[in-house]
Write an enzyme that holds these catalytic residues in place. Structure first.
Site, PDB file in Angstrom:
ATOM      1  N   GLN A 250     -16.674  -7.026   2.043  1.00  0.00           N
ATOM      2  CA  GLN A 250     -15.548  -7.976   1.861  1.00  0.00           C
ATOM      3  C   GLN A 250     -16.109  -9.077   2.850  1.00  0.00           C
ATOM      4  O   GLN A 250     -15.697 -10.269   2.295  1.00  0.00           O
ATOM      5  CB  GLN A 250     -14.429  -7.211   2.426  1.00  0.00           C
ATOM      6  CG  GLN A 250     -13.843  -6.150   1.906  1.00  0.00           C
ATOM      7  CD  GLN A 250     -13.358  -6.603   0.315  1.00  0.00           C
ATOM      8  OE1 GLN A 250     -12.565  -7.400   0.097  1.00  0.00           O
ATOM      9  NE2 GLN A 250     -14.139  -5.982  -0.607  1.00  0.00           N
ATOM     10  N   HIS A 253     -17.188 -12.411   0.930  1.00  0.00           N
ATOM     11  CA  HIS A 253     -16.278 -13.349  -0.015  1.00  0.00           C
ATOM     12  C   HIS A 253     -16.510 -14.701   0.819  1.00  0.00           C
ATOM     13  O   HIS A 253     -16.503 -15.724  -0.057  1.00  0.00           O
ATOM     14  CB  HIS A 253     -14.984 -12.823   0.199  1.00  0.00           C
ATOM     15  CG  HIS A 253     -14.233 -11.939  -0.561  1.00  0.00           C
ATOM     16  ND1 HIS A 253     -13.863 -12.480  -1.912  1.00  0.00           N
ATOM     17  CD2 HIS A 253     -14.264 -10.681  -0.923  1.00  0.00           C
ATOM     18  CE1 HIS A 253     -13.524 -11.486  -2.527  1.00  0.00           C
ATOM     19  NE2 HIS A 253     -13.511 -10.328  -2.071  1.00  0.00           N
ATOM     20  N   GLU A 318      -4.935  -7.648   5.543  1.00  0.00           N
ATOM     21  CA  GLU A 318      -4.787  -7.580   3.937  1.00  0.00           C
ATOM     22  C   GLU A 318      -5.437  -6.309   3.229  1.00  0.00           C
ATOM     23  O   GLU A 318      -4.536  -5.815   2.383  1.00  0.00           O
ATOM     24  CB  GLU A 318      -5.709  -8.673   3.249  1.00  0.00           C
ATOM     25  CG  GLU A 318      -5.794  -8.919   1.608  1.00  0.00           C
ATOM     26  CD  GLU A 318      -6.726  -9.918   1.146  1.00  0.00           C
ATOM     27  OE1 GLU A 318      -6.582 -10.273   0.006  1.00  0.00           O
ATOM     28  OE2 GLU A 318      -7.854 -10.027   2.060  1.00  0.00           O
ATOM     29  N   HIS A 319      -6.485  -5.876   3.623  1.00  0.00           N
ATOM     30  CA  HIS A 319      -6.893  -4.593   3.132  1.00  0.00           C
ATOM     31  C   HIS A 319      -7.146  -3.596   4.294  1.00  0.00           C
ATOM     32  O   HIS A 319      -7.791  -4.159   5.436  1.00  0.00           O
ATOM     33  CB  HIS A 319      -8.249  -4.692   2.458  1.00  0.00           C
ATOM     34  CG  HIS A 319      -8.399  -5.688   1.208  1.00  0.00           C
ATOM     35  ND1 HIS A 319      -8.854  -6.809   1.320  1.00  0.00           N
ATOM     36  CD2 HIS A 319      -8.091  -5.636   0.028  1.00  0.00           C
ATOM     37  CE1 HIS A 319      -8.981  -7.542   0.331  1.00  0.00           C
ATOM     38  NE2 HIS A 319      -8.160  -6.792  -0.569  1.00  0.00           N
ATOM     39  N   ASP A 352     -10.137  -4.445  -5.763  1.00  0.00           N
ATOM     40  CA  ASP A 352     -10.530  -5.882  -6.153  1.00  0.00           C
ATOM     41  C   ASP A 352     -10.476  -5.879  -7.734  1.00  0.00           C
ATOM     42  O   ASP A 352     -10.558  -6.983  -8.308  1.00  0.00           O
ATOM     43  CB  ASP A 352     -11.784  -6.320  -5.427  1.00  0.00           C
ATOM     44  CG  ASP A 352     -11.538  -6.955  -3.877  1.00  0.00           C
ATOM     45  OD1 ASP A 352     -10.228  -7.205  -3.636  1.00  0.00           O
ATOM     46  OD2 ASP A 352     -12.300  -6.945  -3.244  1.00  0.00           O
ATOM     47  N   HIS A 412      38.012 -24.449  -1.051  1.00  0.00           N
ATOM     48  CA  HIS A 412      37.755 -22.894  -1.444  1.00  0.00           C
ATOM     49  C   HIS A 412      39.034 -22.384  -1.423  1.00  0.00           C
ATOM     50  O   HIS A 412      39.387 -21.359  -2.464  1.00  0.00           O
ATOM     51  CB  HIS A 412      36.915 -22.355  -0.440  1.00  0.00           C
ATOM     52  CG  HIS A 412      35.253 -22.957  -0.289  1.00  0.00           C
ATOM     53  ND1 HIS A 412      34.945 -24.208  -0.017  1.00  0.00           N
ATOM     54  CD2 HIS A 412      34.411 -22.040  -0.412  1.00  0.00           C
ATOM     55  CE1 HIS A 412      33.480 -23.976  -0.188  1.00  0.00           C
ATOM     56  NE2 HIS A 412      33.368 -22.719  -0.550  1.00  0.00           N
TER      57      HIS A 412
END
Length: 424
Positions: A250, A253, A318-319, A352, A412
């Site tokens: 990862q 990336h 995230e993961h 992914d 109202h």
């Protein structure tokens, strides 16, 4: 008390980088709003050295891109999209319209209505991220979105054929070869050649994520999906080689992608750090992954599993990959994560690319309050109400009148009172 064997750069430095990104994005979006296509083209030349006659691909260009791709690769894309489509359909089928008579003569309900148009950003500067096209386009299609626009940057000086294939096979209506903030800005703000969309989705680098943040309100967004993050939770049943592999898988990336090991085993922590250094010497993407590991990587040794849960939920990655003796124990207790990967037979790469869950997920601790992209993100759950009888309207009107008076809302109150007078 947990111990950090490795930390990344200081928070002050992260904030300084964030400030620079924010200022840059603000100027770019202002320029696009003022000058439209002219600004978009200048930005494309400046950042991507890309100046085509038309950023939107024609049917002939799309067909030519598909013709370049081997049949096996097209089959692989279709397989991945089938898994994503299947799970998205399962999710869509779970979202039901409802209608109920809540009082005699009072009917309430809601409908799940697709967003009208969506702009799907597909990253592709460093790598042609074909999978991101699946995740946004296929899922939007299952949700029933009428107009799906896609943007991806050029790769190697030309449109990325595999991304084009994924966009087209997924069901995109308009395909543009355009990247970065200029793509996100054009889709959201609109130009003379691109009608604006109602919603932006898709991951991206820090500049793309910041652009989505600044555009939120003008358009909807899925979530703030910035640079990839991964947290590996492991105990002494795991080993340094697989932990290092999954961390670097990862980290590659991008240079700002956090990769964190959280463990109760100092022996595993030390072995993993050594294995990371070994693998960086041979990993083809080692330069990028090594920068991310140096600046954003962490190694944390906790006292016990309960402390790992507390730290894991605070990180809200995230993961989150769990490789322990009992992964399900963690699944029952962890609450803050984008997506959970349980046991050493699975890994983040499956999520992914191919397993069927969506890989556009919350980053920067947003997992504390949102999940990732899914079919429901493309749907507006809109309520409606009907009053079927005079008696029901009078009953509601009497209560409503008194409550409006309590708040001082005369107009109202009259909306209720006129119905009570006419129908009682």
């Amino acid at each position: 008390m947990a111990r950090w064997l490795k930390t990344g750069i200081a928070e002050d430095e992260k904030r300084a980088r964030d400030d620079q990104v924010r200022d840059t994005v603000t100027k770019i979006l202002d320029d696009i709003e003022r000058r439209g296509d002219e600004a978009v083209r200048e930005l494309s030349i400046r950042f991507d050295n890309w100046d085509p006659t038309d950023f939107r691909l024609s049917e002939d260009e799309i067909a030519a891109a598909l013709a370049e791709i081997p049949d096996e690769t097209l089959d692989d894309i279709r397989f991945a999209q089938a898994q994503i489509r299947n799970f998205a359909q399962i999710q869509r089928d779970s979202l039901l319209d409802v209608e109920a008579e809540t009082l005699p003569g009072v009917v309430l309900g809601h409908k799940n209505i697709p967003v009208g148009s969506v702009g799907c950003y597909v990253p592709g500067g460093k790598y042609p991220l074909v999978a991101s096209a699946h995740m946004s386009v296929v899922t939007a299609k299952v949700a029933g979105v009428e107009r799906i626009v896609t943007c991806a940057p050029p790769f190697g000086g030309r449109p990325a054929s595999a991304i084009i294939a994924a966009q087209h096979l997924g069901g995109a209506d308009e395909i543009y070869c355009l990247g970065g903030v200029q793509a996100v800005g054009a889709m959201a703000l609109g130009t003379s050649t691109m009608a604006p969309v109602d919603m932006l989705v898709g991951p991206g680098n820090p500049f793309v994520a910041e652009a989505k943040r600044q555009l939120f309100g003008r358009v909807g967004i899925d979530l703030l999906a910035g640079p990839t993050e991964t947290l590996v939770i492991a105990d002494d049943t795991s080993d340094g080689e697989i932990c290092a592999t999954d961390l670097l898988g990862q980290a590659e990336h991008g240079p700002t992608s956090p990769a964190i090991l959280l463990t109760t085993s100092e022996e595993l922590a030390v072995a993993t750090m050594a294995e990371v250094e070994r693998q960086l010497e041979i990993l083809p993407t080692g330069e990028i992954a090594g920068t991310a590991w140096r600046d954003y990587g962490q190694v944390i040794v906790a006292d016990d599993d309960d402390e790992m849960v507390r730290i894991g939920d605070d990180i809200a990655s995230e993961h989150v990959q769990v490789m322990t003796a009992d992964p399900d124990w963690f699944a029952e207790r962890l609450t803050n994560y984008g997506s959970l990967f349980l046991g050493d037979r699975t890994n983040v790469s499956y999520g992914d690319k191919v397993i069927g869950t969506n890989h556009t997920l919350p980053t920067r601790r947003a997992a504390r309050y949102t999940g990732g992209l899914w079919v429901g993100k493309f749907l507006k759950t809109c309520t409606y109400q009907k009053v079927l009888t005079d008696e029901a309207s009078v009953l509601l009107g009497e209560y409503c009148s008194r409550l409006c008076a309590l708040e001082g809302f005369a107009g109202h109150k009259e909306q209720a009172d006129i119905r009570v007078r006419r129908l009682a």
